[in-house]
Design an enzyme around this catalytic site. Structure first.
Site, PDB file in Angstrom:
ATOM      1  N   GLU A 219      -7.996   0.629  -3.483  1.00  9.64           N
ATOM      2  CA  GLU A 219      -9.002   0.490  -2.255  1.00  9.64           C
ATOM      3  C   GLU A 219      -9.729   1.763  -1.658  1.00  9.64           C
ATOM      4  O   GLU A 219     -10.149   2.778  -2.478  1.00  9.64           O
ATOM      5  CB  GLU A 219      -7.863   0.762  -1.241  1.00  9.64           C
ATOM      6  CG  GLU A 219      -7.940  -0.495  -0.184  1.00  9.64           C
ATOM      7  CD  GLU A 219      -7.378   0.037   0.928  1.00  9.64           C
ATOM      8  OE1 GLU A 219      -7.402   0.982   2.199  1.00  9.64           O
ATOM      9  OE2 GLU A 219      -5.849  -0.512   1.280  1.00  9.64           O
TER      10      GLU A 219
ATOM     11  N   ARG B 161      -9.122   7.906  -1.732  1.00 10.50           N
ATOM     12  CA  ARG B 161     -10.281   8.829  -0.161  1.00 10.50           C
ATOM     13  C   ARG B 161     -11.193   9.615  -0.807  1.00 10.50           C
ATOM     14  O   ARG B 161     -10.680  10.510  -2.008  1.00 10.50           O
ATOM     15  CB  ARG B 161      -9.629   9.087   1.054  1.00 10.50           C
ATOM     16  CG  ARG B 161      -8.659   7.803   1.721  1.00 10.50           C
ATOM     17  CD  ARG B 161      -8.423   8.408   3.067  1.00 10.50           C
ATOM     18  NE  ARG B 161      -9.099   9.007   3.369  1.00 10.50           N
ATOM     19  CZ  ARG B 161      -9.257   8.345   4.675  1.00 10.50           C
ATOM     20  NH1 ARG B 161      -9.275   7.133   5.632  1.00 10.50           N
ATOM     21  NH2 ARG B 161     -10.876   8.635   5.797  1.00 10.50           N
TER      22      ARG B 161
ATOM     23  N   HIS C  34       1.128   6.401   1.666  1.00 11.46           N
ATOM     24  CA  HIS C  34       2.018   7.022   2.332  1.00 11.46           C
ATOM     25  C   HIS C  34       3.162   7.624   2.086  1.00 11.46           C
ATOM     26  O   HIS C  34       3.528   8.804   2.967  1.00 11.46           O
ATOM     27  CB  HIS C  34       2.446   6.595   4.120  1.00 11.46           C
ATOM     28  CG  HIS C  34       1.225   6.215   4.619  1.00 11.46           C
ATOM     29  ND1 HIS C  34       0.094   6.446   5.349  1.00 11.46           N
ATOM     30  CD2 HIS C  34       0.227   4.776   5.189  1.00 11.46           C
ATOM     31  CE1 HIS C  34      -0.831   6.667   5.889  1.00 11.46           C
ATOM     32  NE2 HIS C  34      -0.420   5.327   5.770  1.00 11.46           N
TER      33      HIS C  34
ATOM     34  N   ASN D  73       0.543  -1.265   0.394  1.00 10.14           N
ATOM     35  CA  ASN D  73       0.414  -0.121  -0.148  1.00 10.14           C
ATOM     36  C   ASN D  73       1.018   1.117   0.066  1.00 10.14           C
ATOM     37  O   ASN D  73       1.340   1.420   1.079  1.00 10.14           O
ATOM     38  CB  ASN D  73      -1.012  -0.016   1.064  1.00 10.14           C
ATOM     39  CG  ASN D  73      -1.324   0.752   1.292  1.00 10.14           C
ATOM     40  OD1 ASN D  73      -1.472   2.165   1.119  1.00 10.14           O
ATOM     41  ND2 ASN D  73      -2.910   1.063   1.738  1.00 10.14           N
TER      42      ASN D  73
ATOM     43  N   HIS E 263      -5.365   3.704  -1.872  1.00 10.75           N
ATOM     44  CA  HIS E 263      -6.553   3.937  -1.473  1.00 10.75           C
ATOM     45  C   HIS E 263      -7.271   5.782  -1.951  1.00 10.75           C
ATOM     46  O   HIS E 263      -6.848   6.707  -1.585  1.00 10.75           O
ATOM     47  CB  HIS E 263      -6.931   3.584   0.283  1.00 10.75           C
ATOM     48  CG  HIS E 263      -7.530   3.958   0.432  1.00 10.75           C
ATOM     49  ND1 HIS E 263      -8.056   4.126   1.887  1.00 10.75           N
ATOM     50  CD2 HIS E 263      -9.562   4.791   0.008  1.00 10.75           C
ATOM     51  CE1 HIS E 263      -9.435   4.089   2.101  1.00 10.75           C
ATOM     52  NE2 HIS E 263     -10.069   4.713   1.144  1.00 10.75           N
TER      53      HIS E 263
ATOM     54  N   GLU F 222     -10.560  -9.275   3.148  1.00 12.69           N
ATOM     55  CA  GLU F 222      -9.592  -9.061   4.063  1.00 12.69           C
ATOM     56  C   GLU F 222      -9.766  -8.084   4.870  1.00 12.69           C
ATOM     57  O   GLU F 222     -10.172  -7.624   5.447  1.00 12.69           O
ATOM     58  CB  GLU F 222      -8.993  -7.321   2.748  1.00 12.69           C
ATOM     59  CG  GLU F 222      -7.659  -6.763   3.809  1.00 12.69           C
ATOM     60  CD  GLU F 222      -7.126  -5.824   3.301  1.00 12.69           C
ATOM     61  OE1 GLU F 222      -7.003  -5.904   1.848  1.00 12.69           O
ATOM     62  OE2 GLU F 222      -5.929  -5.566   3.901  1.00 12.69           O
TER      63      GLU F 222
ATOM     64  N   ARG G  82      -7.150  12.717   0.708  1.00 10.93           N
ATOM     65  CA  ARG G  82      -5.833  13.604   1.843  1.00 10.93           C
ATOM     66  C   ARG G  82      -4.692  13.163   0.883  1.00 10.93           C
ATOM     67  O   ARG G  82      -3.159  13.036   1.521  1.00 10.93           O
ATOM     68  CB  ARG G  82      -6.378  12.952   3.012  1.00 10.93           C
ATOM     69  CG  ARG G  82      -5.999  11.483   3.691  1.00 10.93           C
ATOM     70  CD  ARG G  82      -5.965  11.249   4.813  1.00 10.93           C
ATOM     71  NE  ARG G  82      -7.634  11.967   5.658  1.00 10.93           N
ATOM     72  CZ  ARG G  82      -8.126  10.832   6.107  1.00 10.93           C
ATOM     73  NH1 ARG G  82      -7.401   9.746   7.159  1.00 10.93           N
ATOM     74  NH2 ARG G  82      -8.852  11.029   7.027  1.00 10.93           N
TER      75      ARG G  82
ATOM     76  N   THR H 157      -8.024   3.942   7.984  1.00  8.86           N
ATOM     77  CA  THR H 157      -9.131   2.764   7.568  1.00  8.86           C
ATOM     78  C   THR H 157      -9.919   2.149   9.262  1.00  8.86           C
ATOM     79  O   THR H 157      -8.550   1.506   9.216  1.00  8.86           O
ATOM     80  CB  THR H 157      -8.980   2.183   7.034  1.00  8.86           C
ATOM     81  OG1 THR H 157      -8.688   2.597   5.781  1.00  8.86           O
ATOM     82  CG2 THR H 157     -10.648   1.568   6.731  1.00  8.86           C
TER      83      THR H 157
ATOM     84  N   HIS I 174      -3.519  -4.451   7.257  1.00  9.45           N
ATOM     85  CA  HIS I 174      -3.231  -3.674   8.386  1.00  9.45           C
ATOM     86  C   HIS I 174      -3.028  -4.007   9.731  1.00  9.45           C
ATOM     87  O   HIS I 174      -3.973  -4.375  10.591  1.00  9.45           O
ATOM     88  CB  HIS I 174      -5.560  -2.856   8.907  1.00  9.45           C
ATOM     89  CG  HIS I 174      -5.616  -1.128   8.964  1.00  9.45           C
ATOM     90  ND1 HIS I 174      -6.062  -0.323   8.774  1.00  9.45           N
ATOM     91  CD2 HIS I 174      -5.359  -0.345  10.588  1.00  9.45           C
ATOM     92  CE1 HIS I 174      -5.842   0.555   9.425  1.00  9.45           C
ATOM     93  NE2 HIS I 174      -5.943   0.196  10.004  1.00  9.45           N
TER      94      HIS I 174
END
Ligand code: PXP
Length: 247
Positions: free
Chosen positions: A74, A49, A10, A7, A47, A155, A53, A105, A196
């Site tokens: 995502e 969103r 970040h 992922n 992701h 998931e 963000r 999340t 996660h």
């Protein structure tokens, strides 16, 4: 072999901290995705969103161009993002709940409470050749509902496992829930991913969970990459994952 989806949200978080709203800037999540793939990652997760963000629209289109493994988008089960996904055609979408105030999340999807609209989204994705994964807590009711939606994957949310990792009793209880959840999902014909809060330290404790196909890991890999570089960070995670013999 247990697969790794990295992922890269970040990477965009770091960029947005300096360049928010400017439409350019470093570091580039697509460049990070290429490094992850070169290091052996089996997929790239991002992701998009609703509040944009971190990952921006331009990122997902660039990722679609450069990702050679599997792109996992995502997303919330929201009309605007569904429209983007249907045009983007990632290999798979992972439907997640979104709350504006959460840092990341936080909880799993309430599939049982939104079965009708999730079933409809699964049908639309299937018609577009896109697989669907539902991000859920290891909860019997949610797993049974997930199987009814027509999603190919769930998931399992490992956030509580990660949070409780240093509390032996609580952690063991959560591992047991994950084991039961994975068995139930597998018996219902669902493929089982997890993610996660997973990191280089806690991951081996998760290896007792059977039937895992893919792990989606972000924060710990990007954090390690700050010091070691992305390729080394991914290779180190793959080396930890080689210890899984669970299915
Ligand atoms: N899987 C899902 C569904 C997520 O929402 C996240 C966080 O964006 C992850 C995996 C990765 O979590 P982490 O960044 O803690 O590894």
């Amino acid at each position: 072999m247990l697969k790794l989806g990295v992922n890269i949200d970040h990477v965009a978080t770091i960029r947005e901290a300096r360049y928010r709203g400017l439409g350019h800037g470093e570091p580039d999540p697509a460049a990070a995705a290429c490094l992850c793939e070169a290091a052996g990652a089996h997929g790239i997760t991002a992701h998009l969103r609703e509040d944009r963000r971190h990952i921006q629209d331009r990122d997902v289109w660039k990722l679609r161009e450069v990702v050679k493994t599997r792109l996992n988008l995502e997303m919330a089960n929201a009309p605007e993002i569904i429209g983007i996904a249907l045009k983007l055609k990632p290999e798979i979408v992972c439907l997640v709940p979104e709350r504006r105030l959460e840092v990341t999340t936080e909880g799993g999807l309430d599939v049982a409470g939104a079965e009708k609209s999730l079933t409809e989204t699964c049908q639309r994705m299937k018609a577009a050749g896109i697989e669907v994964s539902l991000f859920i807590a290891p909860d019997e009711k949610q797993i049974a509902a997930s199987a009814r939606t027509g999603a190919q994957f769930i998931e399992l949310h490992t956030g509580r496992f990660a949070e409780d990792y240093h509390d032996q009793v609580k952690c063991e209880a959560e591992v047991q829930r994950l084991i039961a959840g994975a068995k139930q999902a597998h018996a219902l014909g669902l493929k089982v991913n997890a993610g996660h809060g997973l990191n280089y330290e806690n991951l081996p404790t998760l290896f007792r969970v059977p039937h895992l196909v893919e792990l989606n890991i972000g924060h710990s890999i990007v954090s390690r990459a700050v010091f070691a570089g992305m390729e080394k960070a991914v290779k180190e995670m793959l080396a930890v994952m080689a210890g899984y013999h669970g299915s």
